[in-house]
Design a protein around this motif. Structure first.
Motif, short mmCIF file in Angstrom:
data_model
loop_
_atom_site.label_atom_id
_atom_site.label_comp_id
_atom_site.label_asym_id
_atom_site.label_seq_id
_atom_site.Cartn_x
_atom_site.Cartn_y
_atom_site.Cartn_z
N ASN A 14 0.98 -1.51 0.16
CA ASN A 14 0.04 0.06 0.08
C ASN A 14 0.98 1.34 0.00
OD1 ASN A 14 -2.37 -1.38 -0.02
ND2 ASN A 14 -2.60 -1.50 2.13
N ASP A 15 2.02 1.28 0.59
CA ASP A 15 2.88 2.50 0.42
C ASP A 15 4.17 2.39 -0.69
OD1 ASP A 15 4.45 4.53 0.91
OD2 ASP A 15 5.22 3.71 2.95
N LEU A 16 3.76 2.88 -1.74
CA LEU A 16 4.88 2.88 -2.74
C LEU A 16 5.57 4.08 -2.75
CD1 LEU A 16 3.09 1.11 -5.77
CD2 LEU A 16 5.00 0.21 -4.52
N SER A 17 5.62 4.94 -1.94
CA SER A 17 6.34 6.11 -1.60
C SER A 17 7.64 5.98 -1.76
CB SER A 17 5.55 7.13 -0.55
OG SER A 17 5.98 6.33 0.70
N THR A 18 8.26 4.98 -0.93
CA THR A 18 9.70 5.09 -1.16
C THR A 18 10.51 4.48 -2.15
OG1 THR A 18 9.59 2.60 -0.12
CG2 THR A 18 9.50 4.41 1.55
N GLU A 19 11.73 5.25 -2.39
CA GLU A 19 12.24 4.87 -3.74
C GLU A 19 12.62 3.44 -3.62
OE1 GLU A 19 12.49 6.97 -6.38
OE2 GLU A 19 11.32 8.23 -5.18
N ILE A 20 12.98 2.80 -2.46
CA ILE A 20 13.60 1.62 -2.33
C ILE A 20 12.42 0.68 -2.87
CG2 ILE A 20 14.23 -0.37 -0.73
CD1 ILE A 20 15.37 1.86 0.86
N SER A 21 11.32 0.61 -2.54
CA SER A 21 10.17 -0.12 -3.02
C SER A 21 9.80 -0.15 -4.37
CB SER A 21 8.73 0.17 -2.16
OG SER A 21 8.95 -0.22 -1.06
N LYS A 22 9.76 0.96 -5.15
CA LYS A 22 9.79 1.21 -6.34
C LYS A 22 10.95 0.59 -7.17
CE LYS A 22 8.71 5.63 -5.84
NZ LYS A 22 8.72 7.09 -6.27
N SER A 23 12.18 0.89 -6.67
CA SER A 23 13.35 0.32 -7.25
C SER A 23 13.47 -1.14 -7.48
CB SER A 23 14.58 0.95 -6.62
OG SER A 23 15.70 0.37 -7.30
N LYS A 24 13.16 -1.99 -6.14
CA LYS A 24 12.65 -3.45 -5.97
C LYS A 24 11.90 -3.85 -7.12
CE LYS A 24 14.10 -3.93 -1.18
NZ LYS A 24 13.59 -4.57 -0.07
N ILE B 227 10.88 -2.37 -10.07
CA ILE B 227 11.39 -2.18 -11.30
C ILE B 227 12.56 -3.31 -11.55
CG2 ILE B 227 12.55 -0.72 -12.84
CD1 ILE B 227 10.08 0.16 -12.68
N ASN B 228 13.47 -3.52 -10.66
CA ASN B 228 14.68 -4.38 -11.07
C ASN B 228 13.94 -5.75 -11.03
OD1 ASN B 228 16.56 -2.46 -10.99
ND2 ASN B 228 16.96 -2.43 -8.66
N SER B 229 12.93 -6.14 -10.18
CA SER B 229 12.43 -7.71 -10.11
C SER B 229 11.58 -7.69 -11.55
CB SER B 229 11.45 -7.93 -9.18
OG SER B 229 11.85 -7.68 -7.95
N MET B 230 11.15 -6.68 -12.12
CA MET B 230 10.52 -7.00 -13.39
C MET B 230 11.36 -6.76 -14.61
SD MET B 230 7.32 -7.07 -12.67
CE MET B 230 6.48 -7.30 -14.19
N TYR B 231 12.31 -6.26 -14.53
CA TYR B 231 13.70 -6.42 -15.59
C TYR B 231 14.12 -8.04 -15.51
CZ TYR B 231 14.43 -1.41 -17.07
OH TYR B 231 14.34 -0.14 -17.48
N ASP B 232 14.30 -8.43 -14.50
CA ASP B 232 15.03 -9.64 -14.11
C ASP B 232 13.73 -10.53 -14.70
OD1 ASP B 232 17.10 -8.83 -13.08
OD2 ASP B 232 16.55 -9.42 -10.90
N LEU B 233 12.63 -10.51 -14.46
CA LEU B 233 11.51 -11.52 -14.77
C LEU B 233 11.27 -11.34 -16.42
CD1 LEU B 233 8.94 -13.07 -14.14
CD2 LEU B 233 7.65 -10.90 -13.89
N LEU B 234 11.01 -10.02 -16.79
CA LEU B 234 10.66 -10.18 -18.35
C LEU B 234 11.73 -10.01 -19.17
CD1 LEU B 234 7.91 -7.40 -17.66
CD2 LEU B 234 7.44 -9.89 -18.14
N GLN B 235 13.08 -10.01 -18.63
CA GLN B 235 14.17 -9.67 -19.60
C GLN B 235 13.89 -8.68 -20.60
OE1 GLN B 235 17.32 -11.62 -19.19
NE2 GLN B 235 16.17 -11.46 -17.18
N CYS B 236 13.61 -7.29 -20.50
CA CYS B 236 13.10 -6.39 -21.29
C CYS B 236 14.22 -5.22 -21.13
CB CYS B 236 11.58 -5.90 -21.09
SG CYS B 236 11.30 -5.62 -19.25
N GLU B 237 13.90 -4.35 -22.34
CA GLU B 237 14.77 -2.98 -22.36
C GLU B 237 14.09 -2.02 -21.34
OE1 GLU B 237 15.37 -1.75 -26.38
OE2 GLU B 237 15.60 -3.74 -27.24
N ARG B 238 12.93 -1.75 -21.29
CA ARG B 238 12.33 -0.91 -20.51
C ARG B 238 11.03 -1.26 -19.63
NH1 ARG B 238 15.63 2.24 -22.66
NH2 ARG B 238 15.34 4.06 -23.68
N VAL B 239 11.05 -0.61 -18.41
CA VAL B 239 10.05 -0.95 -17.32
C VAL B 239 9.53 0.39 -16.66
CG1 VAL B 239 9.09 -2.16 -15.22
CG2 VAL B 239 10.74 -3.37 -16.76
#
Length: 112
Positions: A34-44, A46-58
């Motif tokens: 419920n709290d996406l205000s921290t940069e750490i949560s958003k960064s985690k 994004i990084n997880s989605m890059y790893d999962l999808l193996q894509c150029e942009r997220v």
């Protein structure tokens, strides 16, 4: 009969791939709280989605009901962009409640 066997094998492979993808999605989706205000949560996320999808942009969008817009809160190139509800890929994602992975975004009618 051979073509039916090949088709069934292909369908089985697609089901297995889909199940594996859904299993791998559990990690990044578990990071969403419920709290996406921290940069750490958003960064985690994004990084997880890059790893999962193996894509150029997220890009990560949050929906703002008071303005009926999606606000891009994490991205390499469109941070701060606002997209009206019902428009673009993010609008299609909300409407269908499905992840959208564009292999060729510039030729996708939802991409703007």
């Amino acid at each position: 009969q051979a073509s039916a066997l090949l088709r069934n094998a292909w369908l089985h492979e697609q089901v297995v791939k889909r199940a594996e993808l859904e299993g791998r999605m559990a990690k990044p989706l578990g990071l969403i709280s419920n709290d996406l205000s921290t940069e750490i949560s958003k960064s985690k996320i994004i990084n997880s989605m890059y790893d999962l999808l193996q894509c150029e942009r997220v890009s990560l969008f949050l929906y703002e009901p008071q303005t009926a817009e999606f606000l891009c809160v994490e991205s390499a190139d469109i941070l701060g962009m606002r997209i009206p509800e019902g428009h673009g890929c993010v609008g299609a994602c909300k409407a269908t409640m499905k992840v959208i992975n564009l292999s060729d975004p510039y030729n996708d009618e939802r991409f703007n």
